[in-house]
Design an enzyme around this catalytic site. Structure first.
Site, PDB file in Angstrom:
ATOM      1  N   ASN A 208     -65.839 -37.108 -24.085  1.00  0.00           N
ATOM      2  CA  ASN A 208     -65.908 -36.196 -25.718  1.00  0.00           C
ATOM      3  C   ASN A 208     -65.660 -36.758 -27.215  1.00  0.00           C
ATOM      4  O   ASN A 208     -65.058 -37.486 -26.786  1.00  0.00           O
ATOM      5  CB  ASN A 208     -64.299 -34.998 -25.160  1.00  0.00           C
ATOM      6  CG  ASN A 208     -63.341 -36.092 -25.278  1.00  0.00           C
ATOM      7  OD1 ASN A 208     -62.807 -36.474 -26.066  1.00  0.00           O
ATOM      8  ND2 ASN A 208     -62.806 -36.210 -24.103  1.00  0.00           N
ATOM      9  N   ASP A 276     -62.491 -31.784 -19.077  1.00  0.00           N
ATOM     10  CA  ASP A 276     -61.813 -30.318 -17.991  1.00  0.00           C
ATOM     11  C   ASP A 276     -62.393 -30.480 -17.004  1.00  0.00           C
ATOM     12  O   ASP A 276     -62.414 -30.487 -15.646  1.00  0.00           O
ATOM     13  CB  ASP A 276     -62.070 -29.417 -18.723  1.00  0.00           C
ATOM     14  CG  ASP A 276     -61.123 -28.947 -19.428  1.00  0.00           C
ATOM     15  OD1 ASP A 276     -60.281 -28.705 -19.610  1.00  0.00           O
ATOM     16  OD2 ASP A 276     -61.731 -28.152 -21.136  1.00  0.00           O
ATOM     17  N   ASP A 305     -55.263 -30.774 -14.216  1.00  0.00           N
ATOM     18  CA  ASP A 305     -54.573 -30.482 -15.230  1.00  0.00           C
ATOM     19  C   ASP A 305     -53.025 -31.267 -15.183  1.00  0.00           C
ATOM     20  O   ASP A 305     -51.936 -31.310 -14.689  1.00  0.00           O
ATOM     21  CB  ASP A 305     -54.509 -29.393 -15.638  1.00  0.00           C
ATOM     22  CG  ASP A 305     -53.558 -29.030 -16.934  1.00  0.00           C
ATOM     23  OD1 ASP A 305     -52.609 -29.774 -17.495  1.00  0.00           O
ATOM     24  OD2 ASP A 305     -54.093 -28.152 -17.857  1.00  0.00           O
ATOM     25  N   LYS A 338     -50.400 -21.390 -24.101  1.00  0.00           N
ATOM     26  CA  LYS A 338     -50.465 -22.580 -23.543  1.00  0.00           C
ATOM     27  C   LYS A 338     -49.656 -23.326 -23.317  1.00  0.00           C
ATOM     28  O   LYS A 338     -48.767 -24.031 -22.238  1.00  0.00           O
ATOM     29  CB  LYS A 338     -51.500 -23.829 -24.587  1.00  0.00           C
ATOM     30  CG  LYS A 338     -51.855 -25.172 -24.061  1.00  0.00           C
ATOM     31  CD  LYS A 338     -53.300 -25.534 -24.304  1.00  0.00           C
ATOM     32  CE  LYS A 338     -54.246 -24.529 -24.437  1.00  0.00           C
ATOM     33  NZ  LYS A 338     -55.333 -25.231 -24.967  1.00  0.00           N
TER      34      LYS A 338
HETATM   35  O1  C5P Z   1     -55.869 -27.358 -21.584  1.00  0.00           O
HETATM   36  P1  C5P Z   1     -56.545 -27.944 -23.069  1.00  0.00           P
HETATM   37  O2  C5P Z   1     -57.270 -29.041 -22.596  1.00  0.00           O
HETATM   38  O3  C5P Z   1     -56.282 -26.982 -24.719  1.00  0.00           O
HETATM   39  O4  C5P Z   1     -54.225 -28.760 -23.443  1.00  0.00           O
HETATM   40  C1  C5P Z   1     -54.501 -29.502 -24.047  1.00  0.00           C
HETATM   41  C2  C5P Z   1     -52.775 -30.921 -22.996  1.00  0.00           C
HETATM   42  O5  C5P Z   1     -53.361 -30.358 -22.054  1.00  0.00           O
HETATM   43  C3  C5P Z   1     -53.703 -31.601 -23.953  1.00  0.00           C
HETATM   44  O6  C5P Z   1     -51.706 -31.614 -24.126  1.00  0.00           O
HETATM   45  C4  C5P Z   1     -53.948 -32.462 -23.159  1.00  0.00           C
HETATM   46  O7  C5P Z   1     -53.522 -34.118 -22.929  1.00  0.00           O
HETATM   47  C5  C5P Z   1     -53.923 -31.462 -21.932  1.00  0.00           C
HETATM   48  N1  C5P Z   1     -54.018 -31.506 -20.420  1.00  0.00           N
HETATM   49  C6  C5P Z   1     -53.737 -32.538 -19.773  1.00  0.00           C
HETATM   50  N2  C5P Z   1     -54.641 -32.625 -18.255  1.00  0.00           N
HETATM   51  C7  C5P Z   1     -56.124 -32.253 -18.573  1.00  0.00           C
HETATM   52  C8  C5P Z   1     -56.352 -31.335 -19.669  1.00  0.00           C
HETATM   53  C9  C5P Z   1     -55.262 -31.350 -20.739  1.00  0.00           C
HETATM   54  O8  C5P Z   1     -53.140 -33.480 -19.396  1.00  0.00           O
HETATM   55  N3  C5P Z   1     -57.470 -31.809 -17.360  1.00  0.00           N
END
Ligand code: C5P
Length: 399
Positions: A208, A276, A305, A338
């Site tokens: 990304n 993701d 996550d 979130k």
């Molecule tokens: O779910 P999303 O990507 O929007 O969430 C953002 C937050 O979750 C950020 O702080 C990101 O570093 C963390 N994150 C993570 N592991 C993932 C996805 C997101 O630590 N697999």
């Protein structure tokens, strides 16, 4: 004021080097021990004998002195100090530092050190103002190098302007400031940053656009407040800051493993843009076109996550867990949801719709969401966001 502090003093080759002899005396008066390093050019201005006599210790002179290297090599020298001071920092030394050149003892120490570096520049006013020097200065500032001076005034070369080395007592004061324990000293803070790369085969990957700029700025700001920072970074565009422990990873799984290995921590900031999904059973060899027009099919699996995993830890959860929420619409509502879903304590939410220019840019406009509610921060540089977040973390850990 500097009782027990160990200063590695690199003396560059400029007329101001004579003031560095006085600097050695002043630092020692404050209780510091000083290990001097002379560049070859510095020896044209001050002698190893007088430097050694004032420091009451051995003077280190040249990278290829085998006796010195056997007694204490440049790596050890660069580590066995609380602070590295460069005085005078000549245009040449600043240029080497900014560009990562390492061809003598002084520049090699400066590349190898894991300690903070304070420079006291001294040079002719034209040299100081030259665009090349100003560019180098900007790079050094970005790298977290501390600076005192130069002062403005009459110069040894007969010109007038900025370029005189700061007076020894001003340098001593700057040394004190650099060594003063910050509000986060003794605290371990973990920061994730950058994108992750998820392999498709040995040469292709899914990634990304995260540059790692915000996470890097946060790690730097936390270290500046005295924190012991572990910086777990994916393959970012910006280099990691100095003075932190860097752990480089590529994939989300590697990032989770590195985070687990770095715990426990007092606080953790998850600024990484973790992919993701990963490709299920990435190919061990390069996927080839076979001429039949058959297209490869990629099957995805969800990545762990990291933020949610750490937030949910029963044992050893950091006291403060901070996440990011990059949203393109309904920023606050989505970020608040979130916060709950991930189980973290704070979320820094930002609007990354292309019109904002935030993704990959140097500015950020964030809202801090906590259990208490939402606090909008004005649009500011990513460095300023980092400083404000670091100060807020220091405040929260102090209570
Ligand atoms: O779910 P999303 O990507 O929007 O969430 C953002 C937050 O979750 C950020 O702080 C990101 O570093 C963390 N994150 C993570 N592991 C993932 C996805 C997101 O630590 N697999």
């Amino acid at each position: 004021m500097l009782e027990g502090k160990r200063i590695l003093l690199i003396i560059g080759g400029g007329i101001a080097a004579f003031k560095s002899l006085d600097l050695i005396r002043r630092l020692r008066e404050q209780g510091a021990s000083v290990t001097p390093v002379l560049t070859r050019a510095a020896e044209e201005f001050v002698t190893p004998l007088s430097t050694s006599a004032l420091a009451a210790t051995k003077v280190y002179r040249d990278l290829f002195d085998l006796t010195d290297e056997a007694e204490m090599g440049h790596i050890e020298l660069s580590r066995a100090a609380d602070l590295v001071v460069v005085a005078p920092a000549t245009a040449d030394l600043m240029g080497k530092m900014a560009n990562g050149l390492a061809n003598d003892l002084a520049s090699t120490i400066l590349m190898a050190t894991d300690k903070r570096v304070l420079i006291a520049p001294a040079m002719n006013v034209r040299m100081w103002l030259h665009p090349a020097n100003q560019r180098n200065l900007a790079t050094l500032e970005k790298d977290g190098v501390l600076r005192v001076g130069p002062d403005e005034g009459d110069m040894a070369c007969g010109e007038y302007g900025p370029g005189r080395m700061a007076e020894p007592m001003a340098i001593v004061e700057a040394v004190g400031d650099a060594l003063r324990d910050g509000p986060l000293s003794g605290r371990h803070v973990l920061v994730t940053s950058g994108p992750t790369h998820e392999p498709i085969d040995p040469v292709r990957y899914i990634a990304n656009r995260s540059s790692g700029a915000q996470g890097t700025a946060i790690a730097r700001a936390l270290a500046a407040l005295g924190a012991d920072v572990t910086f777990v970074t994916g393959p970012a565009d910006v280099p990691p800051p100095g003075g932190v422990t860097v752990v480089r990873v590529k994939t989300a799984q590697e990032m989770l493993d590195a985070v687990n290995a770095a715990l426990p921590a007092d606080a953790a900031v998850f600024a990484a843009a973790v992919a993701d999904w990963r490709v299920v059973s990435a190919s061990g060899s390069k996927i080839k076109k076979d001429g039949t027009g058959k297209l490869p099919k990629l099957e995805f699996a969800e990545n762990p996550d990291i933020l949610a995993t750490v937030s949910a830890m029963q044992n050893g959860r950091p006291a403060l867990v901070v996440g990011f929420a990059a949203e393109t619409d309904d920023v606050k509502a989505n970020a608040a949801a979130k916060l709950k879903r991930k189980g973290c304590d704070w979320i820094l939410a930002n609007d990354v719709s292309p019109a904002t220019g935030i993704m990959g840019g140097s500015e950020n406009a964030v809202t801090l969401i906590t259990a208490k509610g939402a606090e909008d921060w004005p649009r500011m540089s990513k460095d300023q966001v980092a400083n404000r977040l670091a100060a807020a973390i220091a405040g929260a850990l102090a209570t």
